[in-house]
Design an enzyme around this catalytic site. Structure first.
Site, PDB file in Angstrom:
ATOM      1  N   GLN A  27      57.024  71.295 114.380  1.00 28.38           N
ATOM      2  CA  GLN A  27      58.359  71.891 114.406  1.00 28.38           C
ATOM      3  C   GLN A  27      59.126  71.605 115.691  1.00 28.38           C
ATOM      4  OE1 GLN A  27      56.479  75.801 113.612  1.00 28.38           O
ATOM      5  NE2 GLN A  27      57.980  76.067 111.979  1.00 28.38           N
ATOM      6  N   ASP A  49      47.122  77.548 124.950  1.00 24.63           N
ATOM      7  CA  ASP A  49      46.022  77.104 124.096  1.00 24.63           C
ATOM      8  C   ASP A  49      46.424  75.925 123.216  1.00 24.63           C
ATOM      9  OD1 ASP A  49      43.292  77.728 122.851  1.00 24.63           O
ATOM     10  OD2 ASP A  49      44.609  77.799 121.094  1.00 24.63           O
ATOM     11  N   TYR A  54      45.409  69.871 116.316  1.00 21.45           N
ATOM     12  CA  TYR A  54      46.786  70.312 116.109  1.00 21.45           C
ATOM     13  C   TYR A  54      47.727  69.113 116.057  1.00 21.45           C
ATOM     14  CZ  TYR A  54      45.140  75.048 117.342  1.00 21.45           C
ATOM     15  OH  TYR A  54      44.482  76.242 117.379  1.00 21.45           O
ATOM     16  N   SER A 208      46.451  84.601 115.695  1.00 22.95           N
ATOM     17  CA  SER A 208      47.157  85.115 114.510  1.00 22.95           C
ATOM     18  C   SER A 208      47.322  86.631 114.514  1.00 22.95           C
ATOM     19  CB  SER A 208      46.446  84.683 113.221  1.00 22.95           C
ATOM     20  OG  SER A 208      47.318  84.749 112.105  1.00 22.95           O
ATOM     21  N   LYS A 218      59.007  89.753 107.567  1.00 23.53           N
ATOM     22  CA  LYS A 218      60.065  88.823 107.133  1.00 23.53           C
ATOM     23  C   LYS A 218      59.847  88.280 105.724  1.00 23.53           C
ATOM     24  CE  LYS A 218      58.026  84.842 109.578  1.00 23.53           C
ATOM     25  NZ  LYS A 218      58.262  83.866 110.669  1.00 23.53           N
ATOM     26  N   ARG A 229      56.690  79.147 109.077  1.00 27.45           N
ATOM     27  CA  ARG A 229      55.573  78.231 108.850  1.00 27.45           C
ATOM     28  C   ARG A 229      55.196  78.135 107.370  1.00 27.45           C
ATOM     29  NH1 ARG A 229      50.689  80.656 112.260  1.00 27.45           N
ATOM     30  NH2 ARG A 229      52.343  80.446 113.805  1.00 27.45           N
TER      31      ARG A 229
END
Length: 348
Positions: A27, A49, A54, A208, A218, A229
């Site tokens: 993103q 982190d 990733y 998380s 949301k 996401r």
């Protein structure tokens, strides 16, 4: 910002930290990353982190370039990365000595750093002997490529086995575990790992806290915001598993409690995680500076979490793991492993 020791180590990490999962490389680009990282640092965050997997390594490249262009003093920050999924080849994943050494060197090259402060084993590897992994992580530390090592989503038994190997060979054991932890996922942190906090001084850097945004509320209207996401193609399966009626009802039930305290749902959920004394740092994620600013205010919510408020939250979620009246088989294994280590120390 408060700073807590990472487990029993001398390393101090900010109570709230920032992780590159999802955002960096998927993103956000370098310019946006610089803005977010600086906003974090301005709010006292010192722990950042990452992981080799990733965005297929792009997240490490973006973080490294952003930090370099910001001109930060390396000793002012704590950077971690994780090794397990490094590529498609048979030796590009797992926790063999080969992949740990090669994967760490590749991560450092992408980060453009001489070392990371903490290196995690991103998942347990049942195909590799734990002794091989423990020896390899100590090799990395001896080389100065990392100062500490830890685990992520390992079982208490696996962590105990790693410590048993480390004690037997006079090596460094894992000082930290990185599990998922939020109001919907609690068993490992609040039940399974209980003996490890005392026996090994295990620290936690949890991920998380908002359950991938579910606990912000949301998604409660049935809509998936285009900038979230769950709108990303590779997160649609997670969305289908997460956005179920029972979960959304619980989030709706949390709203009156947050309103009574005068705080947003996200701040309440993050504060709840940070309030656990066994948690060294809560890893947050954000794609906007405004989200970071809001997340940081969660620290002001912690004093509001009185026993009465915590009980109201429990009534809504009913997710607290039951503590066994007697030792479970797993806990007995942990205790037994500790006794063996003590006996070896005493030379029995």
């Amino acid at each position: 910002m408060q700073y807590k020791n990472l487990g029993r180590s001398g390393l101090k990490v900010s109570q709230l930290s920032y992780g590159a999962w999802v955002s960096f490389g998927n993103q956000l680009d370098v310019k946006e990353a610089k803005s977010l990282l600086q906003c974090c640092k301005d709010n006292g965050v010192n722990f950042f982190d990452n992981a080799e997997v990733y965005a297929n390594g792009r997240a490490e490249e973006i973080m490294g370039q952003a930090i370099r262009e910001l001109g930060w003093k390396r000793s002012d920050i704590v950077v971690s990365t994780k090794i397990f999924w490094g590529g498609p080849g048979p030796n590009d994943k797992g926790l063999s000595r080969k992949h740990i050494v090669e994967g760490t060197k590749a991560s450092l090259k992408r980060l453009d750093m001489d070392y990371v402060d903490v290196l995690y084993c991103h998942r347990p590897d049942t195909q590799t002997p734990i002794e091989e992994t423990v020896r390899a992580m100590n090799y990395v530390i001896d080389k100065g490529w990392a100062f500490y090592w830890g685990t992520s989503e390992w079982s208490a038994q696996q962590i105990t086995e790693a410590w048993g190997v480390a004690e037997r060979l006079d090596l460094v054991g894992p000082i930290v575990e990185q599990p998922e932890y939020n109001l919907l996922t609690r068993h490992k942190v609040e039940s399974e790992y209980l003996p490890l906090y005392t026996n090994y001084g295990l620290g936690l850097t949890t991920w998380s806290p908002l359950a991938s945004g579910v606990l912000t509320g949301k998604y409660n209207k049935g809509n998936i915001p285009s900038d979230s996401r769950f709108a990303l193609e590779n997160f649609k399966n997670l969305a289908n598993r997460s956005l179920i009626d029972d979960v959304l009802r619980k989030v709706n039930g949390l709203k009156p409690i947050a309103d009574e305290l005068g705080v947003p749902l996200a701040q309440l959920a993050i504060a709840w995680c940070a309030a656990n004394p066994n948690v060294s740092s809560v890893i947050t994620g954000a794609t906007k500076e405004s989200q970071i600013q809001e997340n940081m205010k969660a620290l002001d919510v912690i004093p509001l979490l009185t026993p009465a408020v915590m009980e109201k939250i429990e009534t809504v979620f009913q997710s607290k793991p039951k503590r066994p009246d007697s030792y479970s088989t797993l806990q007995l294994l942990v205790v037994f492993g500790t006794l063996i280590i003590v006996e070896r120390r005493l030379g029995r």
